[in-house]
Design a protein around this motif. Structure first.
Motif, mmCIF file in Angstrom:
data_model
loop_
_atom_site.group_PDB
_atom_site.id
_atom_site.type_symbol
_atom_site.label_atom_id
_atom_site.label_comp_id
_atom_site.label_asym_id
_atom_site.label_seq_id
_atom_site.Cartn_x
_atom_site.Cartn_y
_atom_site.Cartn_z
ATOM 1 N N GLN A 172 12.397 -6.210 -7.534
ATOM 2 C CA GLN A 172 13.640 -6.695 -6.960
ATOM 3 C C GLN A 172 14.633 -5.548 -6.767
ATOM 4 O O GLN A 172 15.304 -5.459 -5.743
ATOM 5 C CB GLN A 172 14.248 -7.747 -7.883
ATOM 6 N N ARG A 173 14.659 -4.660 -7.717
ATOM 7 C CA ARG A 173 15.587 -3.530 -7.602
ATOM 8 C C ARG A 173 15.159 -2.547 -6.510
ATOM 9 O O ARG A 173 16.002 -1.955 -5.832
ATOM 10 C CB ARG A 173 15.733 -2.836 -8.959
ATOM 11 N N VAL A 174 13.837 -2.410 -6.336
ATOM 12 C CA VAL A 174 13.353 -1.575 -5.232
ATOM 13 C C VAL A 174 13.808 -2.182 -3.906
ATOM 14 O O VAL A 174 14.251 -1.481 -2.982
ATOM 15 C CB VAL A 174 11.803 -1.460 -5.257
ATOM 16 N N LEU A 201 4.714 -2.732 -10.680
ATOM 17 C CA LEU A 201 6.072 -2.882 -11.198
ATOM 18 C C LEU A 201 6.316 -4.329 -11.657
ATOM 19 O O LEU A 201 5.697 -5.262 -11.153
ATOM 20 C CB LEU A 201 7.094 -2.545 -10.103
ATOM 21 N N SER A 202 7.232 -4.500 -12.573
ATOM 22 C CA SER A 202 7.627 -5.854 -12.975
ATOM 23 C C SER A 202 8.428 -6.489 -11.844
ATOM 24 O O SER A 202 8.905 -5.799 -10.945
ATOM 25 C CB SER A 202 8.483 -5.798 -14.235
ATOM 26 N N LYS A 235 0.808 -1.223 0.000
ATOM 27 C CA LYS A 235 0.000 0.000 0.000
ATOM 28 C C LYS A 235 0.837 1.267 0.000
ATOM 29 O O LYS A 235 0.301 2.368 0.015
ATOM 30 C CB LYS A 235 -0.954 -0.004 1.192
ATOM 31 N N LYS A 236 2.151 1.080 0.007
ATOM 32 C CA LYS A 236 3.017 2.256 -0.041
ATOM 33 C C LYS A 236 3.731 2.303 -1.383
ATOM 34 O O LYS A 236 3.972 1.262 -2.005
ATOM 35 C CB LYS A 236 4.060 2.165 1.083
ATOM 36 N N ASN A 237 4.026 3.505 -1.815
ATOM 37 C CA ASN A 237 4.705 3.601 -3.112
ATOM 38 C C ASN A 237 6.189 3.272 -2.967
ATOM 39 O O ASN A 237 6.682 3.023 -1.856
ATOM 40 C CB ASN A 237 4.459 4.977 -3.758
ATOM 41 N N VAL A 238 6.871 3.265 -4.090
ATOM 42 C CA VAL A 238 8.269 2.859 -4.118
ATOM 43 C C VAL A 238 9.120 3.732 -3.196
ATOM 44 O O VAL A 238 9.918 3.232 -2.404
ATOM 45 C CB VAL A 238 8.793 2.924 -5.573
ATOM 46 N N GLY A 263 18.408 2.133 -10.635
ATOM 47 C CA GLY A 263 17.739 2.500 -11.873
ATOM 48 C C GLY A 263 16.216 2.413 -11.860
ATOM 49 O O GLY A 263 15.593 2.104 -12.867
ATOM 50 N N VAL A 264 15.583 2.672 -10.720
ATOM 51 C CA VAL A 264 14.113 2.715 -10.721
ATOM 52 C C VAL A 264 13.565 4.031 -10.171
ATOM 53 O O VAL A 264 12.414 4.105 -9.775
ATOM 54 C CB VAL A 264 13.481 1.542 -9.926
ATOM 55 N N ASP A 265 14.396 5.075 -10.183
ATOM 56 C CA ASP A 265 13.929 6.346 -9.609
ATOM 57 C C ASP A 265 12.753 6.939 -10.370
ATOM 58 O O ASP A 265 11.981 7.710 -9.814
ATOM 59 C CB ASP A 265 15.081 7.350 -9.494
#
Ligand SMILES: Nc1ncnc2c1ncn2[C@@H]1O[C@H](COP(=O)(O)OP(=O)(O)OP(=O)(O)O)[C@@H](O)[C@H]1O
Ligand SMILES: [Mg+2]
Lengths: 230, 299
Positions: free
Chosen positions: A156-158, A150-151, A105-108, A138-140
């Motif tokens: 995973q990168r987050v 997200l994929s 429920k929270k964003n990146v 690289g997900v900014d």
């Protein structure tokens, strides 16, 4: 603190395991593991599925307790640490979970900010550090989206960003490239190398041979809960 | 600052997440406090009445008809010296007759028929506050009758005493009802919070993993419980106020005639705050109970 180490202790020990065993339903997930990892090392933990890689990382992170043996992390006996001291140990460590563990429920941005938030970092510092971590993986550009949009590779990168946002002393990563294509995998490994070069001790559990080849570092092999090669 | 904002936001999200159970928890707290409040209202009002009646307790010391002027002033001196006496006033035979005539004009002719004034002179005594208990009054009245020149001592206390007994029962009732219902509402709030905790179990786990302390994780839930309780308290005040006004309306002219209306008072401000505070405490306790249970279950 701890056992058998007073005078003559090497200054650079980060993680140490003595005869560590862990059982699930009386079946050993880890048996009699002895291990020493020095400060600044980059270690790969390899082995087939079910070998006990995740279990070992959980023991280091204090989410599971060993049934036998002692575990020293930064000279603290994790096996005996008081429950109230564990949060403070975790604040010095970053962990990339195999199953991500992001808040849906929270964003990146908020997800990556969480480790800073819980220790009361200032708003300004949070913005600076989170942005830096998101850029590093690289997900900014996705910072306002929720994880579900997200994929798997992006999630995973987050998760990696959240693990490094706090400039941890130890970084534990469980299959950090499991959902990434070869190109992204190698970028993440390069990122880990950079982080490692700044002094962070890193332990990566993986069965990806590409990672092993590229990292070109010390490899620990687990099989059926036993350390078979170092 | 950001941390506090985060915690407050979390607890508000919790409240929004399970609206139905939240409503049940608020309603049950309101009901508990309203029941308790009814007793408290009764108690406070009756106690007010009793103490105003006790202010009014007068002891009338009737004097022998044959008492000399010297005897009279001796007795007056003696009474003035008593610790029990707050004020003392002398009513002569003539004054007594005049008073009677004023109060009962139609009966006055009865006394006239007797020829000589049959009413005795008296001292009217009001009591110092700390001697107003019924036991003290009884003891002192007994001693007065032994004094020279005193014919009879009269005071009314029986029904005041009865009222005091009734108040005692109300007090007991308030405590009994209050504690039973409090336990019930703590339980209901605890299960409301438990639902939130279960719904957010994964989030709590993640917070732990990123190094949140137990206190940081608990605060939103404690806050949620406290807010639910306080809102319940507020609601109970509204219910009580409504009921109180309705009751006064029902009494209508009869009440005004009996002078009951002027005795009836709603809670003063600090008691209202106390009731909201009690709701808050109930809610907080409910949260704490479920957090402790949850902690045991997840440990
Ligand atoms: N919570 C648990 N309860 C019961 N058994 C468990 C639990 N966690 C792990 N195990 C068992 O312990 C063993 C080691 O599991 P672990 O997750 O450490 O393996 P792994 O090396 O991480 O495997 P993978 O590469 O598939 O992630 C497995 O046999 C697994 O079934
Ligand atoms: Mg695993």
């Amino acid at each position: 603190m701890g056992i058998g180490y007073t005078a003559g202790k090497p200054a650079g020990i980060m993680i140490q395991l003595f005869h560590v065993s862990k059982y699930y339903d009386r079946r050993p997930a880890l048996s009699d593991i002895n291990l020493l990892i020095e400060k600044g090392e980059f270690v790969l933990l390899m082995g087939p599925s079910g070998a006990g890689k995740t279990t070992l990382l959980k023991l280091l992170f204090g989410t599971e307790r060993p049934d036998d043996g002692q575990i020293l992390v930064q000279n603290r006996n994790v096996a005996r640490l008081r429950a109230s001291a564990i949060p403070y140990l975790r604040r010095t460590m970053g962990i990339v979970f195999q199953d991500f563990r992001l808040l849906p429920k929270k964003n990146v941005f908020e997800n990556v900010a969480l480790p800073l938030m819980v220790q009361g970092t200032s708003t300004f510092e949070i913005r600076r550090k989170v942005t830096e971590a998101l850029k590093a993986v690289g997900v900014d550009h996705k910072k306002d989206q929720r994880p579900a949009t997200l994929s798997a590779g992006e999630q995973q990168r987050v998760c990696i960003a959240r693990a490094i946002v706090n400039s941890p002393i130890i970084l534990l990563a469980d299959e950090p490239t499991g959902n990434l294509d070869p190109h992204l995998s190698s970028e993440i490994i390069e990122l880990f190398k950079v982080i490692n070069a700044r002094g962070t001790t890193i332990m990566v559990a993986t069965h990806n041979p590409q990672v092993m080849a590229q990292a070109n570092r010390r490899v620990l092999r687990l099989d059926q809960g036993k350390l078979v090669a170092d | 600052m950001r941390r506090i904002a985060y915690l407050v936001k979390e607890s508000m999200t919790n409240i929004r997440l399970n609206r139905t159970t939240t409503l049940v928890a608020v309603a049950s707290t309101a009901f508990t406090l309203a029941c308790f409040g009814v007793f408290l209202l009764l108690y406070l009002n009756l106690r007010g009445v009793v103490s105003s009646l006790q202010d009014d307790i007068k002891i009338v010391v009737y004097l022998h008809d044959g008492l000399s002027g010297q005897g009279l002033s001796d007795l007056q001196q003696r009474l003035k010296g008593e610790r029990e006496v707050a004020t003392l006033s002398y009513v002569s035979k003539e004054q007594a007759l005049a008073d009677f005539r004023e109060q009962f004009p139609s009966e006055y002719h009865l006394l006239q028929g007797l020829g000589e004034n049959p009413l005795p002179a008296s001292f009217v005594v009001t009591l110092a506050p700390r001697f107003r208990s019924s036991e003290a009054v009884r003891q002192w009245a007994k001693r007065l009758t032994t004094m020279a020149g005193v014919a009879q001592v009269q005071y009314s206390r029986d029904w005041i005493e009865n009222l005091a007994t009734v108040i005692g029962f109300i007090e007991l009732g308030a405590v009994a009802v209050g504690s039973i219902l409090s336990a019930a509402s703590v339980t209901i709030i605890a299960s409301t919070i438990r639902l939130t905790l279960l719904a957010r179990r994964d989030e709590i786990e993640i917070l732990r993993l990123v190094g949140a302390t137990g206190a940081f994780i608990k605060v939103p839930y404690l806050l949620e419980g406290a807010v639910l309780g306080a809102v319940g308290g507020l609601l109970s005040l509204a219910i009580l106020r409504g009921g109180f006004d309705l009751f006064k309306l029902q009494l209508g002219p009869t009440g005004r005639f009996l002078g009951v209306e002027s005795w009836l008072n709603f809670f003063p401000g600090h008691v209202s705050l106390l009731i909201i505070g009690a709701g808050l405490a109930l809610g907080f306790t409910g949260s704490l109970v479920s957090l402790i249970q949850f902690g045991r279950a997840s440990a």
